[in-house]
Design a protein around this motif. Structure first.
Motif, mmCIF file in Angstrom:
data_model
loop_
_atom_site.group_PDB
_atom_site.id
_atom_site.type_symbol
_atom_site.label_atom_id
_atom_site.label_comp_id
_atom_site.label_asym_id
_atom_site.label_seq_id
_atom_site.Cartn_x
_atom_site.Cartn_y
_atom_site.Cartn_z
ATOM 1 N N LYS A 291 0.853 -1.104 0.016
ATOM 2 C CA LYS A 291 -0.035 -0.068 -0.070
ATOM 3 C C LYS A 291 0.860 1.367 0.055
ATOM 4 O O LYS A 291 1.767 1.228 0.840
ATOM 5 N N LEU A 292 0.545 2.138 -0.780
ATOM 6 C CA LEU A 292 1.550 3.378 -0.936
ATOM 7 C C LEU A 292 0.982 4.415 -0.051
ATOM 8 O O LEU A 292 -0.037 4.824 0.074
ATOM 9 N N ARG A 293 1.969 4.766 1.021
ATOM 10 C CA ARG A 293 1.632 5.691 2.074
ATOM 11 C C ARG A 293 1.859 7.116 1.871
ATOM 12 O O ARG A 293 1.168 8.202 2.303
ATOM 13 N N SER A 294 2.943 7.440 0.940
ATOM 14 C CA SER A 294 3.397 8.640 0.745
ATOM 15 C C SER A 294 4.182 8.854 -0.477
ATOM 16 O O SER A 294 4.926 7.605 -0.519
ATOM 17 N N THR A 295 4.139 9.559 -1.199
ATOM 18 C CA THR A 295 5.037 9.807 -2.521
ATOM 19 C C THR A 295 5.723 11.171 -2.369
ATOM 20 O O THR A 295 6.401 11.770 -3.427
ATOM 21 N N ASP A 296 5.669 11.836 -1.484
ATOM 22 C CA ASP A 296 6.212 13.111 -0.914
ATOM 23 C C ASP A 296 7.915 13.211 -0.699
ATOM 24 O O ASP A 296 8.515 14.262 -0.420
ATOM 25 N N THR A 297 8.356 11.798 -0.650
ATOM 26 C CA THR A 297 9.611 11.913 -0.242
ATOM 27 C C THR A 297 10.483 11.299 -1.431
ATOM 28 O O THR A 297 11.711 10.610 -1.412
ATOM 29 N N LEU A 298 9.952 11.821 -2.560
ATOM 30 C CA LEU A 298 10.698 11.070 -3.953
ATOM 31 C C LEU A 298 12.182 11.457 -4.030
ATOM 32 O O LEU A 298 12.564 12.597 -3.518
ATOM 33 N N PRO A 299 13.140 10.666 -4.391
ATOM 34 C CA PRO A 299 13.000 9.402 -5.219
ATOM 35 C C PRO A 299 12.374 8.222 -4.449
ATOM 36 O O PRO A 299 12.364 7.238 -5.041
ATOM 37 N N MET A 300 12.293 8.406 -2.980
ATOM 38 C CA MET A 300 11.783 7.274 -2.296
ATOM 39 C C MET A 300 10.147 7.330 -2.160
ATOM 40 O O MET A 300 9.558 8.222 -2.014
ATOM 41 N N ILE A 301 9.517 6.218 -2.109
ATOM 42 C CA ILE A 301 8.192 6.056 -1.738
ATOM 43 C C ILE A 301 7.877 5.406 -0.429
ATOM 44 O O ILE A 301 8.332 4.222 -0.197
ATOM 45 N N LYS A 302 7.015 5.901 0.489
ATOM 46 C CA LYS A 302 6.709 5.293 1.818
ATOM 47 C C LYS A 302 5.670 4.145 1.252
ATOM 48 O O LYS A 302 4.487 4.442 0.918
ATOM 49 N N ILE A 303 5.923 3.108 1.823
ATOM 50 C CA ILE A 303 4.883 2.054 1.688
ATOM 51 C C ILE A 303 4.538 1.203 2.812
ATOM 52 O O ILE A 303 5.286 1.245 3.878
ATOM 53 N N GLU A 304 3.388 0.639 3.013
ATOM 54 C CA GLU A 304 3.071 -0.465 3.941
ATOM 55 C C GLU A 304 3.049 -1.576 3.326
ATOM 56 O O GLU A 304 2.031 -1.800 2.418
ATOM 57 N N GLY A 305 3.696 -2.632 3.713
ATOM 58 C CA GLY A 305 3.590 -4.028 3.195
ATOM 59 C C GLY A 305 2.301 -4.819 3.596
ATOM 60 O O GLY A 305 1.845 -4.739 4.635
ATOM 61 N N VAL A 306 2.037 -5.372 2.264
ATOM 62 C CA VAL A 306 0.853 -6.233 2.590
ATOM 63 C C VAL A 306 1.298 -7.755 2.423
ATOM 64 O O VAL A 306 1.073 -8.658 2.863
ATOM 65 N N SER A 307 2.289 -7.828 1.456
ATOM 66 C CA SER A 307 2.930 -9.214 1.141
ATOM 67 C C SER A 307 3.893 -9.394 2.295
ATOM 68 O O SER A 307 4.299 -10.574 2.761
ATOM 69 N N PHE A 308 4.462 -8.314 3.131
ATOM 70 C CA PHE A 308 5.302 -8.526 4.229
ATOM 71 C C PHE A 308 4.826 -7.481 5.103
ATOM 72 O O PHE A 308 4.170 -6.482 4.848
ATOM 73 N N ASP A 309 5.387 -7.571 6.514
ATOM 74 C CA ASP A 309 4.819 -6.626 7.641
ATOM 75 C C ASP A 309 5.886 -5.323 7.404
ATOM 76 O O ASP A 309 6.899 -5.383 7.002
ATOM 77 N N GLY A 310 5.184 -4.217 7.993
ATOM 78 C CA GLY A 310 5.897 -3.275 8.525
ATOM 79 C C GLY A 310 5.741 -1.922 7.285
ATOM 80 O O GLY A 310 5.299 -2.091 6.361
ATOM 81 N N THR A 311 6.262 -0.807 7.879
ATOM 82 C CA THR A 311 6.214 0.429 7.043
ATOM 83 C C THR A 311 7.844 0.638 6.663
ATOM 84 O O THR A 311 8.441 0.550 7.318
ATOM 85 N N TRP A 312 7.737 0.956 5.164
ATOM 86 C CA TRP A 312 9.077 1.042 4.696
ATOM 87 C C TRP A 312 9.227 2.117 3.909
ATOM 88 O O TRP A 312 8.245 2.861 3.364
ATOM 89 N N GLU A 313 10.434 2.466 3.154
ATOM 90 C CA GLU A 313 10.732 3.301 2.012
ATOM 91 C C GLU A 313 11.119 2.262 0.730
ATOM 92 O O GLU A 313 12.390 1.591 1.083
ATOM 93 N N VAL A 314 10.814 2.470 -0.157
ATOM 94 C CA VAL A 314 11.566 1.883 -1.317
ATOM 95 C C VAL A 314 11.570 3.074 -2.773
ATOM 96 O O VAL A 314 10.722 3.768 -2.884
ATOM 97 N N PRO A 315 12.869 2.791 -3.385
ATOM 98 C CA PRO A 315 12.957 3.711 -4.398
ATOM 99 C C PRO A 315 11.782 3.720 -5.538
ATOM 100 O O PRO A 315 11.361 2.408 -5.814
ATOM 101 N N LYS A 316 11.388 4.884 -6.038
ATOM 102 C CA LYS A 316 10.320 4.690 -7.075
ATOM 103 C C LYS A 316 10.355 3.904 -8.271
ATOM 104 O O LYS A 316 9.344 3.280 -8.730
ATOM 105 N N ARG A 317 11.530 3.654 -8.803
ATOM 106 C CA ARG A 317 11.773 2.980 -9.916
ATOM 107 C C ARG A 317 11.360 1.207 -9.803
ATOM 108 O O ARG A 317 11.022 0.718 -10.717
ATOM 109 N N TYR A 318 11.326 0.969 -8.537
ATOM 110 C CA TYR A 318 10.751 -0.334 -8.138
ATOM 111 C C TYR A 318 9.292 -0.822 -7.930
ATOM 112 O O TYR A 318 8.832 -1.855 -7.592
#
Length: 343
Positions: free
Chosen positions: A167-194
């Motif tokens: 689940k996408l929680r925030s895109t205001d930290t580009l190039p990173m996107i804040k996510i909440e895992g559904v397939s895995f636990d926790g709130t994280w950040e992932v580079p936008k390209r992925y």
């Protein structure tokens, strides 16, 4: 200034005041709608957290859409028996119900064949017996996305498998996107390209269950709140551990990402096409749900194999009867269906 001029000035002022009030009113309406929308999302999230659904809430009824090669709930295998783990399947369906109760903007982690760039090294890594790097959870670097702890950019903490739902929680930290895992636990950040964004209107009402322990496959379709229908129950053959070419089908929750009427494959260790697998639906890395392999690029489709439902022997894929693979191919829509691998 004449009376008429004064009157004209007054009228003009009145019009300007009215226009400004109208603009302010429109702004107020838009802001109020945003506030109301956020409040609705917040209430839905709070409600979803209050009373999560459990396996006991799931109604699972057998109503087959595909009825060839059908297995019973429990069935004989050699000198023992195998079964469909219906209680475990109900637990997973309850999870599917729960994560969709609150509105969300969804995305998929993607890096098939490292097409979005090889992920950086995680903080704690090791090399397995065939020299590939994996994280502390056993997720391989190859074809995965780097997943960072929030606010940390020096190195990722874990790898997110290709095909993982978030689940996408925030895109205001580009190039990173804040996510909440559904397939895995926790709130994280992932580079936008992925991250492939699939939006806030998608609904996951069709699920393919692959059981690597019992070597079977079941499809389920949602009809209403906690009401699911079993659409097929078939034998399957999953991936085996034989590095460096053959790997186990990884357990977890994935999204159907790609479809090929014929998925051509190489002979191990070469770039020579050995054959094809019909009606292939890719869900993670190079893992597809597909029909019986044909070891001839120009050969005809084979419907069934004696090996289905026996022991793992695939490279990572999930082999089915070819007509069942076509059923899945047509039924499990791209970016709109899940594959859940259980053990």
């Amino acid at each position: 200034m004449s009376v008429y001029a004064k009157f004209a000035v007054l009228v003009t002022c009145a019009v300007l005041v009215a226009c400004n009030q109208k603009k302010e009113s429109k702004v107020d309406v838009v802001e109020q709608r945003k506030a109301d929308s956020l409040e609705m999302v917040k209430k839905a999230e709070e409600e979803a957290k209050k009373k999560p659904k459990t396996a006991d809430d799931i109604k699972l009824t057998k109503e087959l859409s595909y009825d060839k090669h059908t297995l019973e709930d429990t069935y004989p295998y050699q000198d023992t028996s195998r079964r469909f783990q219906l209680e475990k399947i109900k637990e997973k369906l309850a999870f599917v119900e729960n994560f969709q109760r609150a509105p969300a903007n969804y995305g998929i982690l993607q890096n098939h064949k490292n097409k979005n760039k090889e992920a950086p090294l995680v903080k704690n890594y090791h090399r397995n017996e065939y020299t590939r790097i994996s994280d502390s959870l056993g997720n391989e670097r190859y074809q995965s996305a780097p997943v960072y702890a929030v606010g940390e950019t020096d190195a990722p903490t874990i790898y997110g498998r290709d095909g993982s739902l978030v689940k996408l929680r925030s895109t205001d930290t580009l190039p990173m996107i804040k996510i909440e895992g559904v397939s895995f636990d926790g709130t994280w950040e992932v580079p936008k390209r992925y991250v492939k964004v699939i939006g806030d209107t998608v609904q996951f009402h069709r699920v393919v269950f692959v059981d690597v322990t019992n070597q079977n496959i079941l499809t389920a379709e949602r009809q209403g709140d906690c009401d699911w229908l079993i659409r097929s129950m078939n034998p399957a053959t999953t991936g085996r551990h034989k590095p460096p070419y053959a790997q186990e089908t990884p357990t977890g929750l994935y999204v159907v990402q790609e479809k090929k009427v014929k998925m051509y494959y190489y002979k191990d260790g070469t770039t020579s096409i050995e054959g094809f697998a019909p009606y292939a639906s890719r869900f993670t890395n190079g893992a597809y749900v597909h029909g019986v392999p044909v070891n001839n690029p120009k050969g005809s489709i084979i419907e069934y194999s004696w090996s289905l439902g026996t022991t793992p022997r695939s490279h990572m894929c999930v082999r089915n009867a070819s007509s069942h693979a076509k059923f899945v191919f047509d039924w499990a829509l791209k970016f709109n269906a899940l594959v859940i691998v259980i053990d």
